[in-house]
Design an enzyme around this catalytic site. Structure first.
Site, PDB file in Angstrom:
ATOM      1  N   ASP A 261       0.819  -1.215   0.000  1.00 55.12           N
ATOM      2  CA  ASP A 261       0.000   0.000   0.000  1.00 55.12           C
ATOM      3  C   ASP A 261       0.854   1.266   0.000  1.00 55.12           C
ATOM      4  O   ASP A 261       0.503   2.255  -0.655  1.00 55.12           O
ATOM      5  CB  ASP A 261      -0.919  -0.015   1.238  1.00 55.12           C
ATOM      6  CG  ASP A 261      -1.880   1.162   1.251  1.00 55.12           C
ATOM      7  OD1 ASP A 261      -2.544   1.382   0.226  1.00 55.12           O
ATOM      8  OD2 ASP A 261      -1.953   1.878   2.275  1.00 55.12           O
ATOM      9  N   HIS A 266       4.756   4.854  -2.714  1.00 53.42           N
ATOM     10  CA  HIS A 266       5.047   6.197  -2.204  1.00 53.42           C
ATOM     11  C   HIS A 266       6.461   6.311  -1.622  1.00 53.42           C
ATOM     12  O   HIS A 266       7.193   7.260  -1.910  1.00 53.42           O
ATOM     13  CB  HIS A 266       4.023   6.604  -1.149  1.00 53.42           C
ATOM     14  CG  HIS A 266       2.598   6.510  -1.615  1.00 53.42           C
ATOM     15  ND1 HIS A 266       2.219   6.803  -2.903  1.00 53.42           N
ATOM     16  CD2 HIS A 266       1.452   6.158  -0.971  1.00 53.42           C
ATOM     17  CE1 HIS A 266       0.912   6.641  -3.021  1.00 53.42           C
ATOM     18  NE2 HIS A 266       0.431   6.237  -1.872  1.00 53.42           N
TER      19      HIS A 266
HETATM   20  C1  BG6 Z   1      -2.855   5.887  -0.379  1.00 55.96           C
HETATM   21  C2  BG6 Z   1      -2.914   4.675   0.495  1.00 55.96           C
HETATM   22  O1  BG6 Z   1      -2.188   5.594  -1.580  1.00 55.96           O
HETATM   23  O2  BG6 Z   1      -2.106   6.905   0.300  1.00 55.96           O
HETATM   24  C3  BG6 Z   1      -3.560   5.000   1.823  1.00 55.96           C
HETATM   25  O3  BG6 Z   1      -3.675   3.679  -0.172  1.00 55.96           O
HETATM   26  C4  BG6 Z   1      -2.833   6.146   2.487  1.00 55.96           C
HETATM   27  O4  BG6 Z   1      -3.545   3.868   2.674  1.00 55.96           O
HETATM   28  C5  BG6 Z   1      -2.705   7.309   1.522  1.00 55.96           C
HETATM   29  O5  BG6 Z   1      -3.567   6.525   3.639  1.00 55.96           O
HETATM   30  C6  BG6 Z   1      -1.803   8.377   2.119  1.00 55.96           C
HETATM   31  O6  BG6 Z   1      -1.843   9.513   1.299  1.00 55.96           O
HETATM   32  P1  BG6 Z   1      -1.538  10.960   1.926  1.00 55.96           P
HETATM   33  O7  BG6 Z   1      -1.570  11.859   0.747  1.00 55.96           O
HETATM   34  O8  BG6 Z   1      -2.634  11.222   2.921  1.00 55.96           O
HETATM   35  O9  BG6 Z   1      -0.215  10.858   2.588  1.00 55.96           O
END
Ligand code: BG6
Ligand code: NDP
Length: 509
Positions: A261, A266
């Site tokens: 995830d 990320h």
């Molecule tokens: C998403 C995930 O890609 O990114 C989520 O699936 C996560 O689990 C989210 O909460 C976090 O994104 P941001 O922009 O809030 O850091």
């Protein structure tokens, strides 16, 4: 004399104006569309970054009229837009929004979409440009892509309007596969129907201002850029702590876990932007080439390394910001014996000339004490630590912290002599804050990414080889590794399991 503001009054000049187009959003009644995509499109329109002739067609299963869909969008904009105070501009925006009910399996639905796109009302004002957005459960990505190919929608203008070709592009949401094989299958399917330059694979972290600034900061400031290597850097810590849990996405998260995830996408994006070589030019191909080289340089994970480089955790019942929250195993749709990690720390090594010997620690966790995403660069001390040797208390390594979110900014820690007769060194910080320097709220990541896809700029999107490389690297951690890396439990609202520090090298942490 200036008249009253209108929706497109902020429009840039014709040169800067993005092209007109039809945006077709598959999954139009979904959470992503309502929380992110449509508010982002409204905000872009208010900023003058959406061509006035743009049309937006929402596609989903539930029957509803254009009017009902527009009402739903008004609520989304009221709740999630940066410009929720400018709802007087909504009536002009909603004129461009349409709804198309169909199931993703239905041939008639695709034929009807095709008829819409070829109609004069759509094709002429939008010059035949089309952008598809797959905001659907991932199991529908392949069926929709195949159907776009089968029903002539992937090259709709190229075949139908010779001499006046529009572009056809597709944005694919995450997750892009759930392992290497499925990512390769998805790449194969999408590239059978579209060319690579038509495909935009989203990682919304790349749309964040502070993430884009990693490269700008490094490469525009010689003071920092020249320290950016194993000559001066001792360790790099990339951390994404979230206060939220699985937010009603239990079934998805139980399959994915934190490694799929957050880490594979990320955190790897943050790592590649931090570690990459300067590109030969500031353009999509060159930047993405350098990011892929970082992924190719990662020391492959051997089974015997896993206990030494990985800590997995799962939250138990606790409190976040004073609010009681359930443990992961008590969340809806989670089995009571789940082995899925909601926390992971991995130590990775970038084995190249610049980074050999510098550990990168990647940490991601849900239900932490607070939300905090940062990149912390810890610098080496002088080989001859004069003040430490003299027994002077307080010497600390220099540390640069790039705060991605929240409280976006950059701080640098250094030591100074405490005023007075005794020789004591105090750590102090120089701090830059976006909020103080720029008062306006930064555009949401989806605004930037939609804007770039409309403009045809793929710099901030993942390339096929980049996605496949990241899955290849992380693959050894995706199977049943509970014996090699047993789950460590942590109380929700804390900062993860105690064992996380076990993998830090004592002299690089
Ligand atoms: C998403 C995930 O890609 O990114 C989520 O699936 C996560 O689990 C989210 O909460 C976090 O994104 P941001 O922009 O809030 O850091
Ligand atoms: P939702 O489950 O909320 O929405 C799914 C959408 O697909 C609905 O519009 C639904 O329509 C439609 N749909 C489902 N099955 C069919 C079908 N057979 N025929 C036609 N329409 C169908 O999903 P999300 O919005 O949460 O997620 C969408 C994508 O975005 C996923 O890939 C997810 O991983 C990704 N994503 C989501 C994030 C988020 O915060 N939500 C964050 C990052 C990525 P209907 O309601 O009419 O049935």
């Amino acid at each position: 004399m200036t008249g009253p503001a209108t929706l497109f009054s902020g429009s840039p000049t014709t040169n800067g104006m993005p092209p007109p187009l039809t945006i077709i959003i598959f999954g139009a009644s979904g959470d992503l569309t309502h929380r992110k995509l449509l508010p982002a499109l409204f905000d872009q329109a208010v900023d003058g970054l959406l061509h006035p002739e743009t049309r937006i067609v929402g596609v989903a299963r539930s029957p509803k009229t254009h009017g009902e869909f527009r009402e739903e969008i008004l609520t989304s904009v009221q709740t999630f837009s940066r410009y929720s105070g400018k709802l007087d501009l909504f009536p002009e925006f909603e004129k461009r929004i349409f709804y198309h009910a169909m199931t993703f399996e239905d041939p008639n639905g695709y034929n009807a979409l095709r008829t819409t796109l070829l109609s004069e009302d759509f094709r002429n004002p939008t010059k035949g440009n089309v952008l598809y957005y797959l905001a659907t459960p991932p199991s529908y990505f392949v069926p929709i892509i195949r159907n776009l190919g089968a029903y002539g929608l992937s090259a709709i203008n190229e075949s139908e309007t010779p001499g006046e070709k529009g572009f056809t592009r597709i944005i694919v949401e995450k997750p892009f596969g759930h392992d290497l094989a499925s990512a390769q299958d998805l790449n194969r399917e999408v590239l059978q129907v579209f060319r690579e330059n038509q495909v935009f694979r989203i990682d919304h972290y790349l749309g964040k201002e502070t993430v884009q600034n990693i490269v700008v900061f490094r490469l525009s400031n010689p003071v920092f850029g020249s320290l950016w290597s194993n000559v001066h850097v001792k360790s790099v810590h990339i951390t994404v702590h979230e206060a939220v849990g699985v937010e009603g996405r239990g079934a998805y998260f139980e399959e994915a876990g934190i490694l799929r995830d957050m880490v594979q996408n990320h955190l790897f994006q943050l790592m590649t932007l931090t570690a990459m070589e300067p590109p030969v030019a500031f353009e999509a191909q060159a930047i993405r080439d350098e990011k892929v080289k970082v992924l190719r340089s990662l020391r492959p994970i051997r089974t015997e390394d896993i206990p030494r480089i990985l800590v997995r955790g799962q939250y138990t019942v606790g409190e976040v910001a004073g609010v009681p929250v359930p443990g992961y195993r008590n969340e809806p749709k989670i089995p009571p014996t789940s082995d899925t990690p909601t926390f992971a720390r991995i130590k990775v090594e970038v084995q190249n000339w610049r980074w050999a010997g510098v550990p990168f620690y990647l940490t991601a966790g849900k239900r932490m004490s607070r939300r905090e995403t940062s990149i912390r660069i810890v610098f080496k001390e002088f080989p001859f630590a004069l003040f430490r040797l003299a027994g002077c208390p307080g010497t600390v390594p220099n540390e640069l912290v790039i705060r991605i979110q929240p409280n976006e900014g950059i701080s640098l820690r250094f030591g100074i002599k405490r005023p007075g007769g005794q020789l004591v060194i105090d750590p102090v910080e120089m701090d830059f804050s976006y909020q103080t320097a720029y008062h306006d709220k930064a555009p949401d990541a989806y605004e930037r990414l939609l804007h770039d896809a409309i403009a045809g700029d793929s710099t901030l999107f993942a390339r096929n080889d980049e996605v496949e490389r990241s899955w290849t690297f992380i693959a050894p951690l995706l199977g049943d590794i509970s014996r090699l890396s047993p789950l460590r439990f942590y109380t929700a609202g804390t900062d993860g399991p105690e064992e996380q520090d076990r993998i830090n090298d004592p002299d690089t942490a």
